[in-house]
Structure formats: structure tokens, C-alpha cells
Enzyme design. Structure first.
Site, PDB file in Angstrom:
ATOM      1  N   SER A 145       0.787  -1.233   0.000  1.00 49.87           N
ATOM      2  CA  SER A 145       0.000   0.000   0.000  1.00 49.87           C
ATOM      3  C   SER A 145       0.818   1.282   0.000  1.00 49.87           C
ATOM      4  CB  SER A 145      -0.943   0.010   1.203  1.00 49.87           C
ATOM      5  OG  SER A 145      -1.964   0.951   1.038  1.00 49.87           O
ATOM      6  N   LYS A 159       0.419   3.930  -2.744  1.00 44.86           N
ATOM      7  CA  LYS A 159      -0.507   5.066  -2.717  1.00 44.86           C
ATOM      8  C   LYS A 159       0.221   6.404  -2.612  1.00 44.86           C
ATOM      9  CE  LYS A 159      -4.488   2.575  -0.790  1.00 44.86           C
ATOM     10  NZ  LYS A 159      -3.946   1.220  -0.578  1.00 44.86           N
ATOM     11  N   SER A 204      -5.861   4.252   3.951  1.00 48.70           N
ATOM     12  CA  SER A 204      -5.436   3.255   2.968  1.00 48.70           C
ATOM     13  C   SER A 204      -6.625   2.836   2.112  1.00 48.70           C
ATOM     14  CB  SER A 204      -4.810   2.032   3.647  1.00 48.70           C
ATOM     15  OG  SER A 204      -4.070   1.286   2.711  1.00 48.70           O
TER      16      SER A 204
END
Length: 528
Positions: A189, A192, A366
Site C-alpha cells: 500500500s 498510494k 489506505s
């Protein structure tokens, strides 16, 4: 906490004297926020047993406020207290959380929580940007000193067989420490961060995503046109976010003015191209990627975290829109797909918050749905095909404009759910440093959206025994992959960007704990 306030007042005064009258005024303005931070962190401080940890948790946060206040006002789109307006608005609107940190093993809080608490101070994120203005900051840590602190922790067996790391001084952009920093690993993640930087570069912090209802005058067809806003909501408590209810209210009023009480309803998702299904397949962490969806296509009342999703988000949104129109006495046909022509008259529109707020919400929570939407929007804004491949190429092209190291990087999606994604620690720290560069104020949400240790998003329940409020970082978790990238204010008041990427981990909780210990040690470092 009274003793804490008494102890830090001299530090506020010293910082003000060193930097000048402007900082003194800013420090005065920041004192109420310091008091609120002290009250907010009292439970965490009560649990801290080691004196050194207690000192940097309470002291560094307060010193960071004083050091940053003057710099931040000049360096980016901030309000007078040094906190991002978008962050303040998000807290006031009490928006719902969204997304999840990938495979559900990251320890995120329940998705039913109302909203993440606002960060103790967005200003403290940029505490080191003065680069020693007025001689108030010590020199940046040395590579040898950082190696002595970090390497024993990075050798923890819990971090798997492959691990890379980089630490950068944000004020100068200089890499201070690196281990395999140019080796590309699966980022999970932390992808991102790259998605956020690319979207902000392509569209700017003030860009909004618009959903509209358009009437084809010659046929009487009403078309619900998706603008790619994943935060569009049908909930009644939609303050601050685009509301499907508001769109229906205004559309019904416009139809009645035209003496229309029955229409053919259709929906337009042609803003995006290609398959809506992510390469990982059907997954509770992500809805099909559609230009039209409501409440992230969730089938329950959850506000975040994994949840079953409808298979056709656009059709679901259109059905909900039809029901809302019916409440106003407007009857519709069963909705089907279509495309609005250039002759269609817009009856009503609703727009998302600015891109800065979407980026912050994506990073804090997230949120995979926002991440994939921003990847597609980056493609749309730059003329690339708005599918997974085109979005990946668009992200890389925008990052290339920032002159950051892209060697080895691969973007197969915007969320990091695809295990084929590849990023380096060098790239992640370069992006964080670029977001702190006064020449790029449009990138500031990349920093202010990072979860705050012990306070917000995916770090809410972490760092409760150290570095609460000091570490701000994006987490990343996939099976066998644990990553962490963000910023800390060290003991000398320097803002440091860091990235730790690991692969082949066997125990996600142990790996997460090891990464947290490493970031905590970096925050405690007085290595200048």
C-alpha cells in the site's frame, strides 16, 4: 500534563528567538493547538514507561509546532494555524473512513468508526523544513550514526529474507542512509504515495470530481453521468462530500420546472475504459473500478475496511438515484447503460471535495477505491487510456516530471493490491522529500495525509508506547510483504523521510512490530 507544558515553554521561546518575530507570532498562534495535543496524548503518555521515549513523544511534538509554524505558512496551502484546511474540513465533516490495508492483516481499526481523528498537528510534519533557519536546528544525522541505530533493527528475522531502507533529510533532499535503496520490491500500500503524487501533479490540489444528471432534450432520457468520484454517498450525513441525495433533489426540481414527472433513466460510465475488475479478482478490499459508484459499492453499512461489494456499482448507483427521484414524485424506467451526448443539458451537479482532501483520505485510511479512482483520473487528465495499464503509464509519466528515481518501478495499479507492483526505497523517500519542497506546495497533502502514529487511520492502534504523534507513515501489508514509508521529526528537530520495504515475511504482526520499532528509533535519534 501541566509539567509538560511548563517544560516545553522555554523551547518555544528559544525557537521563537532564533527564527525571529514571524515565528514568534506563529508560535503564539500554535500554543492552543499544543494544549489540545497535550490533552489528546495524555492516555498515551500515561502508558509510556521509559523516560527517553516520554521526552521525545511530548517534547518533540511541541518543539515541532514551534519550529514549523513560520515555515509552513510560507511553504504551502495552509491556514493561519499551520494545519491544512482540507484536514480541518475533513475532521469537521466527520467523513466515513474507507478502504483497508490490503489483505486485512495490518491491524486497522474497525470500519464502522465514524472518522479518523484529526492529526495532532499538520504543522509538525514539516518541522524540519526550516533547514536550520536562524541556526535553530542541528545538522542532519550522519550515515554512520544512522547505520548504528537502524541496522541492528533491520536485521530482525521478523523482517523476512529481503529488506531495503532509505532515510532522507527532507529540508535538503539528501539521502543520509540506504541499504538496497535502489532495489525494487513489492511496495503493497505504500504505492498510494506514488499515486497521490502523480494525481496531484497531473490535476492540482484544487481539482474536483463531478457527478451530474443530464437530460437529452430530444428523447427525454435522463442520464446519470459518472465523474469517477468514489466518495459520492447516499447517506444522509454527507456534509463535505458529494451527495447523491442532493443530486436527486436538484434534478427532481429541474424536471418539475419542465413539467416532467416520468423519464427514461440511464447511466454513463464511459469516462473509464477497460475491465472494471482488478487483476486480483473479486475482493472485499476493493469494488469494481467504475466511473460511477455510491458509498464504494458496499453492500452493508460499513464505512471502511473489507466488505462485500456489488458486482455492478454503476447500476446500483442508478437504482438508488431512481429511488430518491421517486421520493420526489418522479417516476423512472429501470436504468440501463448509455452515453450522454454533447447536446444533453446538465440539470444538476455535485462535486467531490478538492483533490487534496481525497488524497489525504486515501492515505490516512489506505482507501483502495480512492486510490484506483485517482490512478484512472490521472490517465484521464493526461490523455492516456483510463484502464489499469494506461493508469500505470500515466502515473509513471507524471512522476518522471518530478525528476525522482524511477529505475525498476512498475505500476500495475494505483492501490498496491497488485503483487506485480515494484517500487524502491529511493523513490518513496524522494517523493516524500519532494512533497516537502517549497517549490511543490501542490504535493503537500502527500505529507499531511499520512497516518499519525497513535492517532489516525492505519496507525491509530500502533505506537501507543512510543513516538505517538511523531511518526507519520503509510503502511503496507500483503501476505509475505510488510512496508512502511513516511516522516519523523528526530531529536534535533530535523524532518526525515524514511522507507522500509520487506519481503518474504512469515508473521505479519511481528514484521509490523519490527518496522514500528525501527521508525521509533529513528524518531529518538539525536544523530546530528
Amino acid at each position: 500534563m501541566t509539567r509538560v507544558a511548563s517544560a516545553v515553554r522555554p523551547r518555544l521561546a528559544q525557537a521563537a528567538d532564533a527564527v525571529g518575530p514571524r515565528l514568534a507570532r506563529a508560535a503564539t498562534a500554535a500554543r492552543p493547538r499544543v494544549a489540545r495535543l497535550a490533552r489528546a496524548t495524555k492516555p498515551q503518555v500515561a502508558r509510556i514507561t521509559r523516560a527517553k521515549t516520554w521526552q521525545y513523544t511530548a517534547g518533540a511534538a511541541t518543539a515541532g509546532l514551534a519550529l514549523a509554524a513560520g515555515v509552513v505558512t510560507a511553504a504551502g496551502p495552509w491556514d493561519s494555524t499551520g494545519q491544512r484546511t482540507a484536514e480541518r474540513d475533513r475532521a469537521a465533516a466527520q467523513e466515513r473512513t474507507g478502504g483497508a490495508d490490503h489483505d486485512g492483516s495490518s491491524g486497522t481499526s474497525s470500519g464502522t468508526a465514524a472518522a479518523p481523528r484529526p492529526a495532532p498537528s499538520a504543522a509538525s510534519v514539516l518541522a524540519g523544513l526550516g533547514g536550520g533557519a536562524g541556526g535553530s536546528l542541528k545538522s542532519a544525522p550522519t550515515g554512520r550514526a544512522l547505520a548504528g541505530v537502524l541496522e541492528p533493527l533491520l536485521k530482525d528475522a521478523a523482517l523476512g529474507t529481503r529488506r531495503t531502507a532509505a532515510v532522507v533529510d527532507v529540508a535538503t533532499g539528501t539521502r543520509l542512509y540506504g541499504v538496497g535503496a535502489d532495489e525494487a520490491l513489492t511496495p503493497a500500500s505504500t504505492t498510494k504515495i506514488a499515486t497521490a503524487a502523480a494525481a496531484l501533479t497531473a490535476m492540482g490540489a484544487d481539482h474536483r470530481l463531478t457527478t451530474r444528471a443530464a437530460l437529452e432534450a430530444d428523447t427525454g432520457e435522463l442520464v446519470l453521468v459518472g465523474g469517477g468520484d468514489p466518495t459520492l454517498t447516499a447517506h444522509e450525513d454527507a456534509e463535505g462530500w458529494a451527495s447523491l441525495r442532493t443530486l436527486a433533489d436538484e434534478t427532481a426540481a429541474a424536471l418539475k420546472k419542465r413539467d416532467l414527472r416520468e423519464v427514461t433513466l440511464s447511466y454513463d460510465t464511459t469516462l473509464y475504459a477497460g475491465s472494471e475488475l482488478h487483476p486480483i479478482g473479486v475482493n472485499d478490499n476493493l469494488a469494481p473500478v467504475s466511473a460511477l459508484m455510491v458509498d464504494e459499492a458496499r453492500t452493508d453499512d460499513s464505512a471502511g475496511g473489507p466488505a462485500p461489494r456489488v458486482t455492478d456499482p454503476a447500476a446500483d448507483a442508478a437504482r438508488k438515484f431512481a429511488a430518491l427521484l421517486e421520493d420526489h414524485g418522479i417516476r423512472t424506467t429501470s436504468p440501463g447503460p448509455s452515453k450522454a451526448t454533447g447536446r444533453a443539458q446538465s440539470l444538476a451537479t455535485v462535486s467531490s471535495p478538492p483533490l487534496s482532501a481525497l488524497v489525504e483520505r486515501m492515505l490516512t485510511n489506505s482507501d483502495n477505491d480512492i486510490a484506483e479512482a485517482l490512478a484512472r483520473q490521472t490517465a484521464v487528465a493526461t490523455g492516456a487510456r483510463a484502464d489499469f495499464d494506461g493508469a500505470g503509464r500515466a502515473i509513471a509519466a507524471q512522476l518522471d516530471k518530478l525528476e525522482v528515481p524511477l529505475s525498476g518501478a512498475e505500476f500495475l495499479d494505483g492501490s498496491g493490491l497488485d503483487r506485480g507492483d515494484r517500487l524502491t526505497a529511493d523513490l518513496l523517500t524522494a517523493l516524500l522529500a519532494k512533497a516537502g519542497d517549497p517549490a511543490h506546495p501542490e504535493l503537500r497533502p502527500v505529507l499531511t495525509g499520512l497516518p499519525v502514529a497513535g492517532f489516525t487511520g492505519t496507525l491509530t492502534s500502533r505506537y501507543t508506547d512510543g513516538a505517538a504523534g511523531i511518526v507519520r507513515a503509510k503502511t503496507g501489508t500483503l501476505t509475505g510483504v510488510n512496508t512502511l514509508a513516511g516522516t519523523v521529526v528526530d531529536q534535533d528537530g530535523r524532518l526525515l523521510a524514511f522507507a522500509f520495504l520487506t519481503s518474504d515475511t512469515s508473521d505479519p504482526w511481528a514484521a509490523q512490530s519490527a518496522l514500528d520499532k525501527t521508525a521509533t528509533a529513528l524518531a529518538a535519534c539525536g544523530c546530528g
